[in-house]
Write an enzyme that holds these catalytic residues in place. Structure first.
Site, PDB file in Angstrom:
ATOM      1  CD1 TRP A 122      30.601   0.969   0.649  1.00  0.00           C
ATOM      2  CD2 TRP A 122      30.045   1.688   2.876  1.00  0.00           C
ATOM      3  NE1 TRP A 122      31.513   1.804   0.843  1.00  0.00           N
ATOM      4  CE2 TRP A 122      31.010   2.598   2.125  1.00  0.00           C
ATOM      5  CE3 TRP A 122      29.610   2.208   4.100  1.00  0.00           C
ATOM      6  CZ2 TRP A 122      31.600   3.662   2.926  1.00  0.00           C
ATOM      7  CZ3 TRP A 122      30.233   3.289   4.666  1.00  0.00           C
ATOM      8  CH2 TRP A 122      31.087   4.059   4.114  1.00  0.00           C
ATOM      9  CD  GLU A 222      20.811   9.509  -3.992  1.00  0.00           C
ATOM     10  OE1 GLU A 222      19.769   8.721  -4.826  1.00  0.00           O
ATOM     11  OE2 GLU A 222      20.719   9.439  -2.830  1.00  0.00           O
ATOM     12  CB  CYS A 257      25.387  11.405   0.104  1.00  0.00           C
ATOM     13  SG  CYS A 257      23.632  11.200  -0.016  1.00  0.00           S
TER      14      CYS A 257
END
Ligand code: ADP
Length: 405
Positions: A122, A222, A257
Site C-alpha cells: 500500500w 522485493e 523499503c
C-alpha cells in the site's frame, strides 16, 4: 466486506468485497485464455502501441488516481500528483524495450513466461502496481494482480483505464481482497507461472512457502530494509546535507523499503545532526494530506500507527528522543518525525524495519567502525554516504554489503 478507513480522520469511508478463492480461479483462467489467445500472438509493435495508449489514459487520470491515494493511504496530494505523473513515462520506457525482446541473441529467442501473479503493498499504491504490471505486460505475459487491501481502488482504476485503452480482456486482472484470503489463494495457485511480491519480509517468507505448496514456480521478492546513512567527518559541519538526510529518512512518513532510517555520524556529531534536522523539518509540514502544502501525511493505517507507537515507546526506554516537529492534534494516524539518539546497536530501533518516521542516530569512532555498524543489520537494501571526496566515498561504498549505495 472489507472496510476502508481514511488515515487523515480515522473514519470509515467505504468498503469493498473480498474477491476470494473463486474469483482468483476465474482470474487465473481468464489470464490463461488471454495468453493462449490474442495476447499471446500479438506483435511487439502492437503490444507497445496498446501500452502507450494505456499511458495516455493514465496521464489523463492523474488527478483521480492521486486523490484515491490520498484518501486510501493518506499520501500528501502534491506528492501523489508528482509521482503518478511519472507512470506514463515508465510505460514509455518499457515500451521502448519491446523491440529488443524480439531480437535473437546467439540463436536464443525470448518467450514470455505466461500467467504472472503480482501481490503489491500500500505504500505507493499506483507506482507499486505499475512497476510490477508494466514490465510483465511489456514482455508479453498476462497478469493477475492482488493489490493491498488498503489500496484496491487505484488498482481497479488502472485496470479500467487499460481496458479503455484497448488491452484485450483477461490480460490485466485485479482481485482485490485481504492477504490471508485472496492473496494466499493467488500465491498458492498452481496455474501461475511466476509470482512477483512486494511487501514486508515476514509476508514474503509466508508467500514463498505458500507458492511452493502445490507447484514450483519462480518468485521475485522485493521486501524490507533498514538502510543506513553515513555522514563522513568532512561533511558533518556542512548545513546543506540535512535536507537530503531528512528526505531520505522521512519522505512518505518513513513508509518505504529503501528509507534511510539509521544515521551514523562521527563522534561529537550529534548536536550538528539535531540542529540540522530540526531546521530541515521546518520545510516538511506534517498535516492533512488533502492540503497541498502538506509534505508529511499520516501513517497509512491504524495498524501501522500502533506499530510505530510501539517503536516510539522503545525509543523512550532505550534512547534519547528528539521530536523534530509537532504532531497535529487532529484525529487520524499522525506521527511526526522523531530522532532516537544513541539507540543501541543490537536493539529494535537499529535492527528492525519500523516503516514510520523514526530515525535512529548513532555515533561512530573511525571509518572501520562506521562500515561495521552500517553493515550490521539483517537487511542490506541500500545505503547513502555523505562525503566531500568522491574517491573516499567510492571506496567506502565498495566495502558496504548493500544492494545500492
Ligand atoms: P503490511 O504488513 O504492511 O500490510 P504486507 O507485506 O503484509 O504489508 O502486505 C503486502 C501485500 O501482501 C498486500 O497486498 C497483502 O494483502 C499481501 N499479503 C499479506 N499476507 C499475505 C499472505 N499470507 N499471502 C498472500 N498475500 C499476503
Amino acid at each position: 466486506q472489507i472496510a476502508s478507513v481514511n488515515p487523515a480522520t480515522g473514519e470509515v469511508w467505504g468498503s469493498f468485497d473480498e474477491s476470494g478463492e473463486q474469483a482468483v480461479e476465474t482470474a487465473v483462467a481468464s489470464a490463461r485464455s488471454a495468453f493462449r489467445g490474442e495476447w499471446g500472438r500479438i506483435s511487439g509493435d502492437d503490444r507497445a502501441a496498446l501500452l502507450l495508449a494505456w499511458a495516455a489514459r493514465i496521464a489523463e487520470a492523474v488527478e483521480q488516481l492521486a486523490w484515491l491515494e490520498t484518501l486510501e493511504v493518506g499520501r500528501p496530494i502534491a506528492d501523489a500528483r508528482a509521482l503518478i505523473a511519472q507512470g506514463p513515462l515508465l510505460i514509455g520506457y518499457y515500451a521502448s524495450l519491446i523491440p529488443a525482446l524480439d531480437e535473437r541473441s546467439e540463436g536464443a529467442v525470448r518467450r514470455p513466461r505466461g500467467v504472472v501473479a503480482a501481490i503489491t503493498p500500500w505504500n505507493f499504491p499506483t507506482a507499486n502496481v505499475l512497476i510490477r504490471a508494466i514490465p510483465i505486460l511489456a514482455a508479453g505475459n498476462t497478469l493477475v494482480l492482488k493489490p493491498s487491501e488498503l489500496s484496491p481502488r487505484s488498482a481497479v482504476l488502472l485496470a479500467q483505464l487499460a481496458s479503455e485503452a484497448g488491452l484485450p480482456p483477461g490480460v490485466l486482472n485485479v482481485v482485490p481482497g485481504s492477504g490471508h484470503v485472496t492473496g494466499a489463494a493467488l500465491a498458492a495457485h498452481p496455474g501461475i507461472d511466476m509470482l512477483a511480491f512486494t511487501g514486508s519480509t515476514r509476508t514474503g517468507q509466508a508467500i514463498i512457502q505458500a507458492s511452493a505448496s502445490r507447484s514450483i514456480k519462480p518468485v521475485t521478492m522485493e521486501c524490507g530494509g533498514k538502510s543506513p546513512q553515513l555522514v563522513l567527518p568532512d561533511m558533518i559541519d556542512q548545513p546543506e546535507i540535512w535536507p537530503g538526510v531528512f528526505h531520505a529518512a522521512f519522505w512518505n512518513t518513513g513508509q518505504w523499503c529503501a528509507a534511510r532510517t539509521r544515521l551514523l555520524v562521527p563522534k561529537g556529531g550529534l548536536d550538528a545532526a539535531v540542529e540540522g534536522l530540526r531546521a530541515a523539518a521546518a520545510d516538511w509540514p506534517v498535516g492533512d494530506p488533502r492540503d497541498p502544502a502538506t509534505r508529511l501525511g499520516p501513517l497509512a493505517s491504524g495498524r501501522q500507527y500502533e506499530t510505530v507507537q510501539g517503536y516510539r515507546e522503545i525509543a523512550r526506554q532505550t534512547a534519547q528522543v528528539v521530536p523534530l516537529s509537532a504532531t497535529p492534534g487532529a484525529d487520524g494516524f499522525y506521527a511526526a518525525p522523531e530522532l532516537a539518539l544513541g539507540a543501541p546497536q543490537d536493539g529494535a530501533l537499529v535492527q528492525q524495519e519500523i516503516f514510520g518516521p523514526l530515525l535512529a542516530v548513532q555515533e561512530y569512532g573511525d571509518l572501520d567502525e562506521a562500515v561495521r555498524l552500517a553493515d550490521d543489520s539483517p537487511y542490506g537494501l541500500g545505503a547513502t554516504i555523505w562525503g566531500a571526496d568522491r574517491d573516499a566515498t567510492d571506496r567506502i561504498a565498495a566495502r558496504l554489503s548493500t544492494g545500492s549505495v
